[in-house]
Design an enzyme around this catalytic site. Structure first.
Site, PDB file in Angstrom:
ATOM      1  N   CYS B  31       0.834  -1.212   0.000  1.00  0.00           N
ATOM      2  CA  CYS B  31       0.000   0.000   0.000  1.00  0.00           C
ATOM      3  C   CYS B  31       0.867   1.259   0.000  1.00  0.00           C
ATOM      4  O   CYS B  31       1.543   1.551   0.993  1.00  0.00           O
ATOM      5  CB  CYS B  31      -0.929  -0.076   1.216  1.00  0.00           C
ATOM      6  N   CYS B  34       0.271   3.889   2.667  1.00  0.00           N
ATOM      7  CA  CYS B  34       0.743   3.399   3.971  1.00  0.00           C
ATOM      8  C   CYS B  34       2.238   3.673   4.127  1.00  0.00           C
ATOM      9  O   CYS B  34       2.698   4.107   5.185  1.00  0.00           O
ATOM     10  CB  CYS B  34       0.503   1.897   4.114  1.00  0.00           C
TER      11      CYS B  34
END
Lengths: 300, 102
Positions: B31, B34
């Protein structure tokens, strides 16, 4: 005073910073969130020349480091306004004001919301705007995609491999997106088209439980889905600068390929500019053009 | 302090029974947002002694993600006295997380 302020540190803004620094102009980049823009959501970029595969995160980080190494200064503040003082411009952020001789607006765009009650509260609890980001949470579950463009079609195809069942909800009966993609969807047993229909209600407790759709005749149907992927287009982030740049009816900045706006010394680059092709490579191209035009303006 | 890795085995000890408020970052390695958010969380962990910062890998701990109804990451949940007090979804600036802490 800075020579050029660049608003937005996505691919367009970062490329503009590289070009402006290489032309020996001082550069301040203002960014509301973090560098990279929406490309950081892409797990694998496969259509950018030279790099056959690169993650959006790695791409953004490389361009950011390149701009930084060349001497671009970064401040993480959201630009909320822009003032034209003739030879100088003032960029207003929540806490500060910054002056520059030229400004490049490279703010990009954000996801358009559905506008159904409860939507905001359910983001991250069943509602998503990015199938490749969040699809993994819906393995073996039932989901719906809303929209009729390429993004909606690509999202539905992606999710058809992950989820148990995919409903594609579209307010018309014809798709704007590519016919090849629609044809692929028609071949999938687990994809159902829900056409001439709009989402009218979201049913949830702690997370999304089902979605109510209503068709043109007023017939209501409830889709038991735990995920709703909204792909109804994007909204360019130009509103804070609307007093100095012309916007079209969809909110895009009206500027030709030279990235010039109606205000001397103010340029637009990237996804917030009205153009046919909004791609990573055209965003970086805009950055190069806008910076070159800004340098030309400063040297005139 | 640094960011503490948390999984299904030490979740109760590190988060539910923690003495301090905990910012728990539910994330995955694939991600991008993230990965972008991580330096912010590390900075909060380093700067503030009144907060604990934890990280939960959702691929390795899918049941925890499910328990907290998470369908988008990064998702940072603030736990106070073992219960969820607030959450933040997506890439946000440091101030947004500090505001949540109050």
């Amino acid at each position: 005073m800075t020579d050029i302020i660049i608003i937005g540190a996505g691919p367009a803004g970062l490329t503009a910073a590289i070009y402006a620094r290489r032309a020996a102009k001082s550069v301040l980049v203002l960014e509301a969130k973090s560098y990279g823009g929406q490309i950081i959501n892409t797990p694998d970029i496969e259509n950018y020349p030279v790099a056959a595969h690169i993650s959006g995160f790695d791409f953004a980080t490389k361009v950011y480091e390149q701009a930084k190494a060349l001497g671009a200064v970064f401040k993480f503040e959201k630009a909320v306004g822009l003032r034209d003082n003739g030879d100088t411009k003032t960029v207003i952020t929540a806490k500060n004001e910054y002056e520059a001789k030229a400004v490049i607006i490279a703010t990009g765009s954000e996801n358009r919301k559905l506008g159904v009650e409860g939507e905001d509260k359910l983001v991250g609890r069943g509602i998503s705007y990015c199938a490749t980001c969040d699809g993994a949470f819906f393995r073996k579950k039932d989901v719906a995609v809303v929209g009729g463009g390429n993004t909606a079609i690509e999202d539905a195809l992606y999710l058809a491999d992950v989820a148990d069942k995919v409903y594609l909800v579209h307010r018309r009966d014809a798709f704007r997106g590519e016919e090849a993609g629609v044809a692929k969807l028609r071949e999938r047993d687990n994809v159902e088209f829900v056409l001439n229909s709009v989402v009218t209600k979201l049913n949830a407790d702690r997370r999304l439980q089902s979605v109510e759709v209503t068709d043109r005749q007023g017939n209501v149907r409830v889709l038991e889905v735990s995920g709703l992927f909204v792909a109804v287009g994007r909204v360019p982030e130009n509103q804070n600068f609307a007093s100095l740049i012309e916007l079209d009816s969809a909110g895009y900045a009206v500027a030709a390929e030279d990235c010039l706006t109606g205000t001397a010394g103010v340029f637009v680059a990237g996804d917030n500019r009205r153009k046919e092709v909004h791609q990573l490579v055209t965003a970086t191209a805009d950055g190069a053009v806008a910076a070159t035009e800004a340098v030309k303006y400063l040297n005139a | 302090m640094s960011v503490i890795p948390v999984n299904e085995n030490n979740f109760e000890r590190e988060i539910i029974n923690a003495d301090l408020p905990v910012l728990a970052d539910f994330y995955a390695d694939w991600c991008g947002p993230c990965r972008m958010l991580r330096p912010t969380l590390e900075a909060i962990a380093a700067d503030r002694s009144d907060v604990k910062v934890a990280a939960v890998n959702i691929d390795e701990n899918p049941d925890l993600a499910d328990e907290f109804d998470i369908s988008s990451i990064p998702c940072v949940i603030l736990f106070k006295n073992g219960a969820e007090a607030d959450r933040s979804i997506g890439l946000v600036p440091r101030e947004a997380l500090e505001d949540m802490l109050g």
